[in-house]
Design an enzyme around this catalytic site. Structure first.
Site, PDB file in Angstrom:
ATOM      1  N   TYR A   1       0.828  -1.219   0.000  1.00 21.12           N
ATOM      2  CA  TYR A   1       0.000   0.000   0.000  1.00 21.12           C
ATOM      3  C   TYR A   1       0.861   1.267   0.000  1.00 21.12           C
ATOM      4  O   TYR A   1       0.751   2.128  -0.892  1.00 21.12           O
ATOM      5  CB  TYR A   1      -0.917  -0.073   1.221  1.00 21.12           C
TER       6      TYR A   1
ATOM      7  N   TYR B   1       6.344  -6.586  16.472  1.00 20.36           N
ATOM      8  CA  TYR B   1       6.420  -5.707  15.294  1.00 20.36           C
ATOM      9  C   TYR B   1       7.155  -4.418  15.661  1.00 20.36           C
ATOM     10  O   TYR B   1       8.152  -4.042  15.025  1.00 20.36           O
ATOM     11  CB  TYR B   1       5.007  -5.412  14.772  1.00 20.36           C
TER      12      TYR B   1
END
Ligand code: UDP
Length: 319
Positions: free
Chosen positions: A11, A139
């Site tokens: 994206y 993450y």
């Protein structure tokens, strides 16, 4: 000038690729298409399908490049909790390979896609780059480790800026069409709000947060504003220097305010239901963007309504 864009099928990376091409840069995309979409690839870019875990692939991707924008990474918080080793291997190991090969090829300019997840639960708001970085999931931890690795590499001459994103939203219409946010599963608020139906209403995660309307507050920034900051950063990197800079709008919107903005865009009420809080969500996440303003001379210009409107158009174009 040729830029290597890692993760250029995703994206944010595909938006960077098309915007760089439209500004006259040449672009090489390196992506393994594990989560990116081949149909988001700009046909004007040179494409190398492969992994940052493969040294030969990185070597050929870097050929003729003078700088790197590094987006390629695993980026789902929930998945990172289930598979921390995968996140360490790809995000930390992959970047280590990339930095080593950049150094071997004499490429010294780097703009890195970092994240507000490096900060963890904020102690105060808005969050400045000097806030303590205490990520609450693998993450955020792996992105922080990469930031530290880049700081080390700058001591040997690398010119780098890490950009810490808050909530990226909206979409870019390139020459070949809309580059939409298409995660699977989609966890992000704005795409989910726009997909809500009376049979499958949006779940509002918590209405008892310590905020004015009881729903969580986030800082949304349009992906086009975000990439404009990357292109400025590319011009501002300085040898031997690693700067960390937040990118957000500096303004917080609650989930209820996002639902109201979406109702205006689609001109009907958004079906939603109140649900329990989602594990790990902080009540408020808002960026202090004064460093981006002073050091990059950048400020976002696109409103929440525009982010929702562009997401809506991009979803409809892809439907
Ligand atoms: N959220 C929600 N319903 C959804 C998705 C998100 O209520 O279907 C809330 C979420 O709890 C958070 C905000 O919307 O407060 C933004 O979530 P998102 O996943 O978009 O971004 P995050 O801030 O987690 O990176």
């Amino acid at each position: 000038m040729r830029i290597l864009v890692t993760g250029g099928a995703g994206y944010i990376g595909s938006t960077a690729t098309s915007m760089l091409l439209e500004k006259g840069y040449d672009v090489t995309v390196l992506d393994d298409c594990s989560t990116g979409h081949a149909d988001s690839l700009d046909p004007r870019a040179k494409f190398i399908q492969g992994s940052l875990l493969d040294i030969q692939t990185i070597k050929s991707a870097l050929s003729d490049c003078q700088a790197v924008m590094h987006f390629g990474a695993k980026s789902l918080v929930g998945e990172s909790v289930e598979k921390p080793e995968l996140y360490r291997e790809v995000n930390v190991g992959g970047t280590k390979n990339l930095l080593a090969e950049m150094s071997a090829a004499g490429i010294t300019k780097l703009v890195f896609s970092s994240t507000a997840a490096t900060y963890g639960q904020p102690k105060s708001s808005p969050i400045s780059e000097d806030a303590e970085a205490l990520p609450t999931n693998p993450y955020g931890q792996t992105k922080l480790e990469v930031d530290h690795m880049i700081t080390e590499a700058a001591k040997s001459g690398l010119a780098a800026i890490s950009l810490r994103y808050f909530n990226v939203a909206g979409a870019f219409k390139s020459q070949s069409g809309w580059l939409a946010e298409r995660h699977n599963p989609e966890t992000h608020l704005i795409p989910n709000v726009l997909r809500a139906t009376s049979l499958d209403p949006l779940k509002v995660f918590g209405t008892d947060w310590p905020t004015p309307d009881g729903t969580c507050i986030r800082d949304y920034v349009h992906v086009v504003d975000l990439i404009e900051a990357h292109i400025i950063a590319l011009q501002k990197v300085a040898p031997g220097n690693h700067r960390i800079i937040n990118l957000g709008s500096g303004v917080g919107y609650s989930v209820a305010q996002v639902i109201a903005a979406a109702a205006k865009v689609v001109t009907h009420e958004i079906p939603y239901e109140n649900s329990p809080r989602r594990a790990g969500d902080p009540a408020v996440l808002v960026a202090d963007i004064s460093r981006a303003k002073t050091e990059l001379g950048w400020a976002p210009t696109r409103s929440l309504e525009q982010m929702v409107g562009d997401t809506w158009e991009s979803q409809n174009a892809r439907a």
